[in-house]
Design a protein around this motif. Structure first.
Motif, PDB file in Angstrom:
ATOM      1  N   PHE A   1      -7.815   7.358 -15.647  1.00  0.00           N
ATOM      2  CA  PHE A   1      -8.173   8.717 -16.058  1.00  0.00           C
ATOM      3  C   PHE A   1      -9.678   8.890 -15.889  1.00  0.00           C
ATOM      4  N   THR A   2     -10.076   9.998 -15.293  1.00  0.00           N
ATOM      5  CA  THR A   2     -11.491  10.285 -15.108  1.00  0.00           C
ATOM      6  C   THR A   2     -11.819  11.606 -15.798  1.00  0.00           C
ATOM      7  N   LEU A   3     -12.893  11.589 -16.549  1.00  0.00           N
ATOM      8  CA  LEU A   3     -13.319  12.750 -17.330  1.00  0.00           C
ATOM      9  C   LEU A   3     -14.805  12.979 -17.101  1.00  0.00           C
ATOM     10  N   LYS A   4     -15.186  14.203 -16.765  1.00  0.00           N
ATOM     11  CA  LYS A   4     -16.590  14.568 -16.611  1.00  0.00           C
ATOM     12  C   LYS A   4     -17.004  15.331 -17.865  1.00  0.00           C
ATOM     13  N   HIS A   5     -18.040  14.847 -18.535  1.00  0.00           N
ATOM     14  CA  HIS A   5     -18.462  15.447 -19.808  1.00  0.00           C
ATOM     15  C   HIS A   5     -19.891  15.011 -20.094  1.00  0.00           C
ATOM     16  N   GLU A   6     -20.492  15.625 -21.085  1.00  0.00           N
ATOM     17  CA  GLU A   6     -21.810  15.177 -21.509  1.00  0.00           C
ATOM     18  C   GLU A   6     -21.691  13.789 -22.121  1.00  0.00           C
TER      19      GLU A   6
END
Length: 175
Positions: free
Chosen positions: A92-97
């Motif tokens: 799973f890949t998540l882009k976030h601060e």
């Protein structure tokens, strides 16, 4: 005609499930690879997808099924039932601060969905030059064992866990 291996049977089943979910609008398939490595005599199949509500590249799931020469020979020569199968990895890949509390929240969420018996590895990568605040979180779920053809039903049930994980991760990005 030849008798398909466990890899081919599992790949066809999973491919069908993912494309059925894509056709019904439950997911959007973003990438697919079916690779034969002739140098190592191995096969690898991966498929990446998102929920329809996901922002572009914000949350993605990648399902990987692979089998090496040892798996193929164990199956074809009936040497070892334990090696006759495939390796499954879900990423799973998540882009976030970037934030330490978010890292811990994602780790806890993955463990609550996938269970403590799974190997869960969570990494974070930041571009320190351009966007110091943005980060890519990658959660990898693996099973520490060979998945056998008889467990195809378990693989199909795993897709529900993948969708649940995407929903939870997407909820994090919206908050």
């Amino acid at each position: 005609m030849f008798d398909p291996t466990a890899f081919e049977n599992m790949r066809v089943v999973m491919d069908g499930i993912f494309y059925d979910k894509d056709l019904s609008g439950e997911i959007i398939i973003t990438d697919r690879n079916d690779i034969m490595n002739t140098a190592k005599l191995s096969r690898s199949y991966d498929l990446s997808f998102q929920l329809p509500s996901a922002e572009q590249e914000s949350v993605t799931c990648k399902f990987t099924l692979s089998a090496g020469l040892e798996n193929f020979t164990a199956e074809m020569l009936r040497l070892s039932d334990e090696l006759a199968g495939c390796i499954v990895v879900i990423e799973f890949t998540l882009k976030h601060e970037y934030s330490e509390p978010l890292f811990l929240q994602i780790e806890e969420m993955l463990t609550s969905i996938w269970g403590s018996k799974r190997a869960i590895k969570l990494t974070v990568c930041r571009d320190s030059i351009k966007a110091r605040k943005k980060a890519y979180y990658t959660g990898i779920v693996s099973f520490n064992r060979i998945i056998h053809e008889e467990q195809i039903d378990d693989l199909t049930e795993m897709t529900d866990y993948m969708l649940l994980t995407l929903e939870k991760l997407e909820g994090i990005t919206l908050s």
